[in-house]
Design a protein around this motif. Structure first.
Motif, PDB file in Angstrom:
ATOM      1  N   ASP B 114      13.414  28.191 -27.306  1.00 36.74           N
ATOM      2  CA  ASP B 114      12.983  29.587 -27.280  1.00 36.74           C
ATOM      3  C   ASP B 114      11.654  29.753 -28.027  1.00 36.74           C
ATOM      4  O   ASP B 114      11.061  28.785 -28.512  1.00 36.74           O
ATOM      5  CB  ASP B 114      14.092  30.525 -27.792  1.00 36.74           C
ATOM      6  CG  ASP B 114      14.268  30.463 -29.292  1.00 36.74           C
ATOM      7  OD1 ASP B 114      13.427  29.848 -29.992  1.00 36.74           O
ATOM      8  OD2 ASP B 114      15.257  31.042 -29.793  1.00 36.74           O
ATOM      9  N   THR B 233      11.224  30.835 -23.362  1.00 42.46           N
ATOM     10  CA  THR B 233      12.385  31.742 -23.372  1.00 42.46           C
ATOM     11  C   THR B 233      12.312  32.633 -24.615  1.00 42.46           C
ATOM     12  O   THR B 233      12.136  32.123 -25.721  1.00 42.46           O
ATOM     13  CB  THR B 233      13.682  30.912 -23.422  1.00 42.46           C
ATOM     14  OG1 THR B 233      13.665  29.996 -22.328  1.00 42.46           O
ATOM     15  CG2 THR B 233      14.918  31.797 -23.347  1.00 42.46           C
ATOM     16  N   SER B 235      13.097  34.431 -27.885  1.00 44.61           N
ATOM     17  CA  SER B 235      14.102  34.141 -28.908  1.00 44.61           C
ATOM     18  C   SER B 235      14.921  35.399 -29.138  1.00 44.61           C
ATOM     19  O   SER B 235      14.485  36.319 -29.837  1.00 44.61           O
ATOM     20  CB  SER B 235      13.413  33.710 -30.203  1.00 44.61           C
ATOM     21  OG  SER B 235      14.395  33.394 -31.170  1.00 44.61           O
TER      22      SER B 235
END
Lengths: 492, 492
Positions: B114, B233, B235
């Protein structure tokens, strides 16, 4: 009073001043209004002595002019209301030194720089076959110091030279002013190191190898060379002997001010001893280690520092910690190791000895959990810690020279007036070390103190009034002249 | 017990392993000796659960193999007797991360990174439409840390994956292992910052802008990018939801060892609060300032640190000072100013509140001379000093999730044996913060502790026995499987 129009010594002074001797005699050079034209100390009576008047404005101008180099933290609105940060052998120290050399040479002195960068400015006397009588102190300061510590003593020495010139005074033997290097020990961690080398108490090699505290790359030798003050003359009382050393200094304590005194007649210096104390415990997580499972080096150090203060209170001594380092240094880690400095002082060697014994007995006991003087009251018993105590420095109590002390007393009586001298002076012992400590090992020495506002020193707010600075400089000038007169009279 | 030979999830695992499914089914691949060939958690009884055996040697091999990256100070002779110094997002952290990604992928996981560099390795379950149950901790260490803090939790998660594969276990929903970034807060000064961002408690921007403590040039964002771990991605618990978070950790305290316990069942985390205390006195010369004319900031700080300890003793709390700075820092100058950290912890928020009130009441009073709890006993009354207290951080007490705690308890009973579980476990509260604190804000969470030798942590000598590490990993594995079983049974 004899008048000697063609003194060879005074001629030398004028020559070095670049003053045409004949023109000078015709009075075209604007000296002070004093009508004398060549006053020898051997001929001076009390009236002459008391007429040697310091120029207060000129003295303060010298102080503040030189404080343009290494100006420190501002504490007030006035232009001169800043502290000083002029570490020894820094660029700003070099500038102050250059000023000192140029100024004293312009006043007729010959300057000698020794292998520790000490600068000796010597004004010729009638006879030059014996050692000069010196006024001396230092131009370096603490990193957060003030404008008076050290600086006053050197600039008052310069003012003394000006007063002697103004009054056409010819001393029996030379007189001089000395600027000692790194008195503070703030940059190179040994106080009074260069007067110590001069006195033969510290080896030149040790002193040259002293490494600066921050960032630790330069040594005294490398910095002396860098700023051009690594002199060729060996730093030694043998190469540059002194007949006496007088030092004017701010008290750096509150006693004179509190008692409304003007002049401290300093009869000696406190004994003091420096230690490094190392407390060894164990790093631990602050959140997961209960109090009884800790060996908290900082909590123990706190107990020891408090204990040293209690011992000092009980024994009429001083105990101070000025440096403390801990590791590892994280909010959530109990420090496993702490090192701190401990500075013990007292008027008598025996008191310092007793404090040393008590500390060496009590510190390890407290670290291992003993409840000495209730040091563990209300605490959770924890794991034992170890303590090591290293003595770094020892300075025995110093007694200054009676003749010098008498000169200062008589000078104070002359300056303050016989009727007021008892009310306005105080005999005292210096709590701080000074270059006079080492000087006193090789020549008659004493010191003159003036009040420090609120006793504050080693602080930008350090302050003495203009009047007190001038009074001190006047006492210094007279003390040097009186000492020279004693020599001329063969009394010393 | 049902046996499903053609589970699509397990097929995925084998496919990602590069194992030919048919060959695998023929038993050519050397898994453990367990005879089961596709055990679903929903079908597992206590006997099956207790047969999920951690391979102690393999676990320790993982721990020590990964400690080749960022090896720290040596404390013993054996090859593994060194500490660790693997600061977050350093090159050695990158190597450990690469190992984690490669290893978990080789065990059939899909990894996601992430925007805080948190790495989520997810092993598919029978159903993949719900969030995975995670084991997690961190691979970064303190600058002078040990081999177990954080590292054990991640490697035990990897061992859990190996055990599930060895035993052909197919979980109902996915299970995963997460490596959180910069838990220690040692390099980028905010502990647990990346689980904090994931939980929505810390903004991504604040976290990305965190500047390293030394030398202060890099930020978290720049270092994440530099080492290739700035994932795309977001977090967030929204992007990567968790069904639960279990964390195995060393106790970092002495309680389990002292009580001869093997497993700590962690029911929550202590409340804690961090303060910065500033004591303002006045610099003064140590030799010239008598004790009563001083405003000694370090002596006062010593009294305050001692007082905080006494208050902690009286209130069943913890008080710790891990950082202390003083100025100006010279042996012969009484420090005019001291700043120190104060870390207060207790099991209950009310206790921390009470400690805060007492400190805010007593500290200024002691600094101005009040004899609170005999803090001035045997001292010379001095000039008054001022104190300011700033709160830097507050973490309320955390209560972990009852279901997770039950899973850990049942796992401990299974692993240690019903007859011994009471003697060998202890319910406790964590004194340290962990990523589980933030995880617990977004999913059911609990922790498992194992003994730390002498309670030492954040220290190279940090140590837990191989047996205890394996026991902890076994309890972790079972806890995750038990939680998945509860999900399969629709009980959570």
């Amino acid at each position: 009073m004899a008048s000697r129009l063609y003194s060879p010594a005074l001629r030398n002074v004028f020559k070095s001043l670049g003053v045409n001797w004949t023109v000078a005699l015709k009075g075209r050079r604007s000296f002070s209004a004093t009508p004398r034209w060549n006053l020898q100390t051997r001929d001076m009576n009390e009236e002459h002595l008391s007429s040697l008047r310091v120029n207060q404005c000129r003295l303060l101008e010298d102080i503040h002019y030189t404080c343009q180099w290494g100006t420190g933290e501002r504490w007030g609105d006035a232009p001169t209301e800043t502290g000083m940060s002029r570490l020894a052998l820094s660029d700003s120290d070099r500038q102050a030194r250059d000023w000192f050399v140029e100024t004293t040479e312009s006043l007729g002195c010959k300057t000698t720089i020794d292998s520790m960068g000490n600068i000796f400015a010597i004004r010729p006397g009638l006879k030059n076959d014996k050692a000069p009588t010196f006024a001396g102190s230092h131009l370096d300061t603490q990193p957060t110091g003030g404008r008076y510590d050290g600086i006053l003593g050197v600039t008052a020495g310069v003012e003394m030279l000006r007063v002697l010139n103004d009054n056409w005074v010819e001393t029996e033997y030379p007189v001089g002013v000395v600027n000692w290097t790194n008195e503070e020990g703030a940059r190179f961690p040994k106080s009074m190191v260069s007067s110590g080398v001069w006195a033969g108490s510290i080896s030149l090699e040790d002193a040259h190898n002293l490494r600066e505290v921050h960032p630790g790359t330069a040594t005294m030798a490398s910095e002396l060379a860098r700023i051009g003050y690594l002199g060729k003359t060996p730093s030694s009382y043998k190469s540059i002997p002194m007949a006496a050393h007088f030092e004017l200094h701010i008290e750096q304590g509150p006693l004179l001010e509190m008692a409304n005194k003007k002049i401290g007649i300093v009869k000696g210096v406190n004994a003091y001893r420096w230690f490094t104390v190392r407390v060894q415990g164990r790093d631990a997580h602050t959140g997961t280690t209960d109090l009884k499972s800790r060996a908290d080096a900082l909590l123990t150090a706190a107990k020891l520092i408090l204990h040293s203060h209690r011992l000092a209170t009980a024994n009429n001594a001083l105990a101070s910690t000025g440096i403390l380092h801990l590791t590892p240094g994280s909010t959530n880690t109990v420090p496993g190791s702490v090192t701190f400095s401990l500075d013990i002082r007292a008027g008598k060697d025996e008191t310092v000895d007793k404090m040393t014994q008590l500390i060496e007995r009590d510190f390890p006991a407290i670290a291992s959990g003993s409840n000495i003087l209730n040091s563990q009251e209300g605490c959770t018993p924890s794991l034992p810690l170890s303590v090591s105590i290293t003595q770094d420095f020892n300075s025995a109590a110093i007694n200054f020279h009676d003749t010098c002390i008498s000169c200062v007393k008589e000078a104070a009586a002359s300056v303050l007036g016989l009727e007021k001298v008892d009310a306005l002076t105080r005999e005292m012992v210096s709590g701080a070390g000074h270059d006079s400590v080492y000087a006193s090992k090789r020549c008659p020495t004493s010191m003159i103190f003036i009040p420090s506002r609120e006793g504050i020193s080693h602080n930008p707010r350090e302050f003495s009034t203009e009047e007190d600075c001038a009074l001190g400089a006047q006492v210094l000038t007279q003390s040097v002249v009186r000492f020279d007169r004693l020599r001329a009279e063969g009394k010393i």
